[in-house]
Write an enzyme that holds these catalytic residues in place. Structure first.
Site, short mmCIF file in Angstrom:
data_model
loop_
_atom_site.label_atom_id
_atom_site.label_comp_id
_atom_site.label_asym_id
_atom_site.label_seq_id
_atom_site.Cartn_x
_atom_site.Cartn_y
_atom_site.Cartn_z
N ASP A 64 -10.73 -0.11 -11.51
CA ASP A 64 -9.27 -0.22 -11.64
C ASP A 64 -8.93 -0.71 -13.04
OD1 ASP A 64 -6.43 -0.88 -11.09
OD2 ASP A 64 -7.01 -0.89 -8.98
N THR B 23 2.44 -1.20 0.71
CA THR B 23 1.68 -1.75 -0.41
C THR B 23 2.63 -2.00 -1.58
OG1 THR B 23 1.24 0.36 -1.48
CG2 THR B 23 -0.34 -0.32 0.22
N ARG C 228 -6.24 -3.41 -5.38
CA ARG C 228 -5.20 -3.88 -4.46
C ARG C 228 -4.84 -2.74 -3.51
NH1 ARG C 228 0.19 -3.71 -8.40
NH2 ARG C 228 0.65 -1.52 -7.97
N LYS D 16 0.54 15.46 -6.13
CA LYS D 16 -0.18 15.30 -4.86
C LYS D 16 -0.50 16.66 -4.22
CE LYS D 16 -0.61 10.80 -4.83
NZ LYS D 16 -1.95 10.20 -4.96
N ASP E 66 -10.12 3.28 -16.52
CA ASP E 66 -8.89 4.07 -16.57
C ASP E 66 -9.28 5.47 -16.13
OD1 ASP E 66 -6.74 5.68 -17.16
OD2 ASP E 66 -6.37 4.80 -19.13
N VAL E 67 -8.78 5.91 -15.00
CA VAL E 67 -9.24 7.20 -14.43
C VAL E 67 -8.90 8.39 -15.30
CG1 VAL E 67 -9.26 6.44 -12.02
CG2 VAL E 67 -7.17 7.47 -12.97
N TYR F 161 5.59 13.27 -8.73
CA TYR F 161 4.61 12.73 -7.77
C TYR F 161 4.21 13.81 -6.76
CZ TYR F 161 2.64 9.44 -4.34
OH TYR F 161 1.81 8.77 -3.47
N ASN G 107 -8.60 7.17 -5.30
CA ASN G 107 -7.43 6.53 -4.68
C ASN G 107 -6.37 6.10 -5.70
OD1 ASN G 107 -6.07 4.64 -2.56
ND2 ASN G 107 -6.70 3.27 -4.23
N1 LIG Z 1 1.93 3.33 -0.48
C1 LIG Z 1 2.28 4.49 0.02
O1 LIG Z 1 3.26 4.58 0.80
C2 LIG Z 1 1.50 5.73 -0.29
C3 LIG Z 1 1.80 6.90 0.43
C4 LIG Z 1 1.07 8.05 0.18
C5 LIG Z 1 0.07 8.06 -0.76
N2 LIG Z 1 -0.20 6.92 -1.46
C6 LIG Z 1 -1.29 6.98 -2.43
O2 LIG Z 1 -2.28 6.05 -2.06
C7 LIG Z 1 -3.01 5.64 -3.22
C8 LIG Z 1 -3.10 4.12 -3.26
O3 LIG Z 1 -1.82 3.59 -3.44
P1 LIG Z 1 -1.36 2.14 -2.88
O4 LIG Z 1 -0.33 2.39 -1.85
O5 LIG Z 1 -2.55 1.34 -2.52
O6 LIG Z 1 -0.61 1.59 -4.16
P2 LIG Z 1 -0.98 0.45 -5.24
O7 LIG Z 1 0.02 0.60 -6.33
O8 LIG Z 1 -1.09 -0.86 -4.56
O9 LIG Z 1 -2.43 0.86 -5.74
C9 LIG Z 1 -2.67 1.80 -6.74
C10 LIG Z 1 -3.83 1.31 -7.58
O10 LIG Z 1 -4.14 2.31 -8.56
C11 LIG Z 1 -4.42 1.64 -9.77
N3 LIG Z 1 -4.24 2.52 -10.93
C12 LIG Z 1 -3.07 3.06 -11.40
N4 LIG Z 1 -3.31 3.77 -12.51
C13 LIG Z 1 -4.65 3.71 -12.74
C14 LIG Z 1 -5.51 4.24 -13.74
N5 LIG Z 1 -5.03 4.99 -14.76
N6 LIG Z 1 -6.82 3.96 -13.68
C15 LIG Z 1 -7.32 3.20 -12.67
N7 LIG Z 1 -6.57 2.65 -11.70
C16 LIG Z 1 -5.24 2.91 -11.75
C17 LIG Z 1 -3.44 0.47 -9.79
O11 LIG Z 1 -3.80 -0.51 -10.73
C18 LIG Z 1 -3.51 0.01 -8.34
O12 LIG Z 1 -4.54 -0.95 -8.14
C19 LIG Z 1 -2.28 6.26 -4.41
O13 LIG Z 1 -2.95 7.44 -4.82
C20 LIG Z 1 -0.92 6.61 -3.83
O14 LIG Z 1 -0.29 7.65 -4.54
C21 LIG Z 1 0.49 5.78 -1.25
#
Ligand SMILES: NC(=O)c1ccc[n+]([C@@H]2O[C@H](COP(=O)([O-])OP(=O)(O)OC[C@H]3O[C@@H](n4cnc5c(N)ncnc54)[C@H](O)[C@@H]3O)[C@@H](O)[C@H]2O)c1
Length: 246
Positions: A38, A188, A17, A157, A61-62, A153, A88
């Protein structure tokens, strides 16, 4: 159908997602075969079905080193190469240094930091044998600035940003590039927990006055994955509407 990733094999963690899903769709449009990895099986299977013959879903699971080894073995048996890894997957918690338990801190570090380390390590032998590869690690603007209300967090990062540079040095002689991406406020599911309190207020404080879609981040990740960024390694690429410029 484009050709920017023609015949490339790409693993995208957290691909079921959000930003990972946008990247999976975009990579496939540009000719890649995508492995969506995922924990969210139903969403991942549905996305692979939607994309069609150029994507499959794999449960991963990463944080699990053995699971990474099994994934790499499966992908190499199926495709013979791994050209791109997008680390990601991530989790967000709102916490403060003074109120964070060790357990919570370690949970965030495990997914956001150890997961990236294990992913880079897992693909490195295959990429070295090919003498090519592009690894894109998704950090955040929280990896460029101190963020007081996202303590764990932000630490995780910054670690992603540091690991990226260290890995880039080590892997450059094998023609493997490693870069980090630093998104700002991306609309998201990750930010759902933030929607009631302050999301809109935060969005208007972005210099561009809005959040971004996952697709806007995917364009940058696509460029880094592709050979168009052939001389870029060990660098930060920011997609934040100007947040970190202030
Ligand atoms: N949304 C934001 O504003 C934002 C901003 C900066 C950075 N990010 C980063 O972008 C990346 C993607 O986030 P997003 O916004 O799409 O959020 P999201 O929550 O929609 O997606 C994160 C995905 O990671 C998966 N995930 C979590 N733990 C996991 C694990 N142990 N093993 C495998 N998969 C796992 C979740 O199931 C999910 O599908 C992340 O690293 C997040 O930290 C997001």
């Amino acid at each position: 159908m484009g050709i920017r990733l023609k015949d490339q094999t790409a693993i995208i963690t957290g691909g079921s997602r959000g930003q990972g899903a946008a990247e999976a769709r975009r990579f496939a449009e540009e000719g890649a075969f995508v492995i969506i990895a995922d924990l969210l099986d139903r969403e991942g299977e549905d996305l692979a079905t939607e994309i069609g013959s150029s994507a499959i879903y794999k449960h991963l699971d990463v944080t699990n080193q053995q699971a990474w080894a099994e994934l790499i073995e499966d992908v190499l048996a199926l495709r013979g190469s791994i050209d791109v890894l997008v680390n990601n997957a991530g989790i967000l918690v709102f916490d403060r240094l003074t109120r964070t338990s060790q357990e919570e801190f370690e949970r965030v570090m495990d997914v956001n930091c150890t997961g990236v380390f294990l992913g880079m390590q897992a693909v490195s032998d295959a990429m070295k044998n090919q003498n090519s590869g592009s690894i894109v690690n998704i950090s955040s603007v929280a990896g460029l600035q101190g963020v007081g209300f996202q303590f764990s967090y932000s630490v995780s990062k910054w670690a992603v940003r540091g690991m990226t540079k260290s890995a880039a040095h080590e892997l450059a002689r094998h023609n493997i590039r490693v870069n980090s991406v630093h998104p700002g406020l991306i609309d998201t599911a990750m930010l759902d927990q933030f929607k009631d309190e302050g999301f809109n207020a935060a969005a208007v404080q972005v210099p561009m006055g809005r959040t971004a879609s996952a697709e806007e981040v995917a364009e940058l990740v696509l460029w880094l994955a592709s050979n168009e960024s052939s001389y870029c390694t060990g660098s930060e690429f920011v997609v934040d509407g100007g947040i970190s410029a202030t």
